[in-house]
Design a protein around this motif. Sequence first.
Motif: not given
Length: 690
Positions: A69-73, A77-82, A108-114, A398-399
């Motif tokens: 991950m390059t942006i956000g909280p 850190r590596p992508w965490q599927s859990h 909004v803020q659901s992680g869809g773009s990532d 989660w967000f």
Amino acid sequence: MNNLKPATRNLQPITVPVNSPFLPESLKARIRTEGNVIHVTRFSKAERQVMRTKPWMWPSEWAPKNRVMTIGPFAGRPWQSHITPYLDGVMDVMAFPSIQEFTLLKSVQSGGSDAVHNFIGWCIEYLKASIMYVYPDINTGRENAQDRIIAMIEKSKTLAKYLTGVDDDVTKFRIKLAHMLIYIGWATSPARMGNKPIRVMVFDETEYYPDVIGKKYADPISEGEKRTTTFGDSKKIIYLSVPALDTGFIVKKFKSAQAIFDYHVVCPDCGQEQIMVFKNIKWPRVDAATGELIDPADIPETAKRGEYLHPDPDRMKAEKLAWYECEHCESRWDDRKRNRAAAGAKRRAGSAERTPGALRSAPCASWRERSSGLELMEHLKKYRPISASCHMPAWFSWFVSNSNSAAAWIKYVTTKDKNALKDFLTKFAAEPWTIYESKREFDAVLKLCDDRPQGVVPGDNQTAILLMFIDTQDVGFWYEVRAFGHGLTEDSWQVRFGYVESFAALEKILLHSEYQDTSGNDYAIRKAVIDTGGHRAAAVFEWCRKMGNLVIPIKGADRQSAPLRWHKQEFYPGTNKQIPGGMQRLDIDVNFYKDKLSGKMGIAPDDPGAWRMCADCTEEWAKQMCSETIDEKTGRWVPITENRPNHAWDLGGYGLALADLLGVRFWRKDPAPEPEKRKAKKQSTKRKRW
């Protein structure tokens, strides 16, 4: 071969013709001179890397191993599927071989773009074909290229090896990798999308696109789709956006997909699967006298308006006051427990689900197709659709805290600001906004009539359930019987309507009348609601007790925390007589459902989602459907003139509320039975005896 070094004795010898083009000239000359020559060689590191076969993995498996991950909280850190287990299925459906078009209707803020960026990273590794992102404008495209796409490639060890090291190969609008190209386009520039064969096309935030591009070109999406023509059935077109109007592109594309998936969570307490819906998000009330928080179940039935208020939206968000109530066991989930429900007994869509003979030891959260009810991979492998879509509201994100969703609704309920309702629907519920008409003419209602006479149910397996709604008067009852179809569009057909004077007449319509479609198939009314307002409330409750679970007593409310709420009725209204065992009364936000009904009345009868009338619908009934208008100051539906009958209009709102309560929109249509294949008789190889 015995003279070879020990490290090379186990190498497999191969015979190469002397005229092979890849042999050095010095080696060819030696072969011509000496004849058979033994020559030991070793592939270079680059050659071994090219020839090495990559183990197959799905995007949901690839992302945790290769995405940083390059942006956000979670930057760095590596992508965490859990954290976002619901995105595994979203990534995998895009990679499924038969899928050519995928639509993500998201909050909004659901992680869809990532999730889409993860899929693109997987495409760089496995598809190795040209990719284009299309953003609403040039600035959005530039920012996403720098902050997300380029950064994603540079931070991943797997993807970074494809960078050429040439500065000019990585720019704001074009990324040239060692084996492919990535382009950045924007909706207002047809030149950026022209003259490029694209295999993977991503249309991001489509609802911000212009309708057309100047006078020479069509809409930007049509122009972009043409770039994928070269790749035929192997193309991948991704559409994602927060919805806007119900006439918008993303909503139409979502509904038109061959496979539509909803996410089913699993209650951590009872283990039951369910689709999360907003009506099950609950929160306490504030006692106006003391300022204390009161559980909504403890509010007395005799409470007057204004005695118990909604918490302030800011307080709701700060103190995390809301919870989600399981529809099966009524256990309460805070945000942490909600996240556990979203994970369930999690299993990746790319692992055990595709393993032949794999068994589940416990229910798991999963995407299920709306019509077939099958899990994502099971449905894709069985039906192999070319288009699919996923609906992703904020309830299981989660967000997004459920308290934030509740605060958005409270803002609308307390202010009746239509913009607040629009914000709640589009950004949290991931549902479109309908522009409601405040007035309509009765002849427009009569245009919704089809050719069925009264009493005939629509055929061709269109009907999911038959429902009845009753409006109580001081003398008599107005009623309507409607058929509702399967799916998100909530198609509805009027079957019977009118006025009767007694409970006995209602029972005849409800229990002893026949309803058939044109093919002769029989239908029964499965559920009914009856209004308990007015002077006959005690008699209505007594009749509901007599009818058992078939009839639900309801009461209309102008302002309440959710569109639907249950209340325990301990006494017969207007008396001190206790109802044996008590009864559950359903309170309905009539303004909310009349808003929804107004939007459906504007749908043409041949289009999905229409509120159709039977051929015998009368002018009087049509006029009652036009009896109210919106008060622009309060946002409420009010009578156009005093004493104008509005029974048909009220019944329509009751009908939508009952269909919402039963979750008809999530019901799947039973597939037509497949014809049985006859097994061919085995030819006997035994010789007949003479």
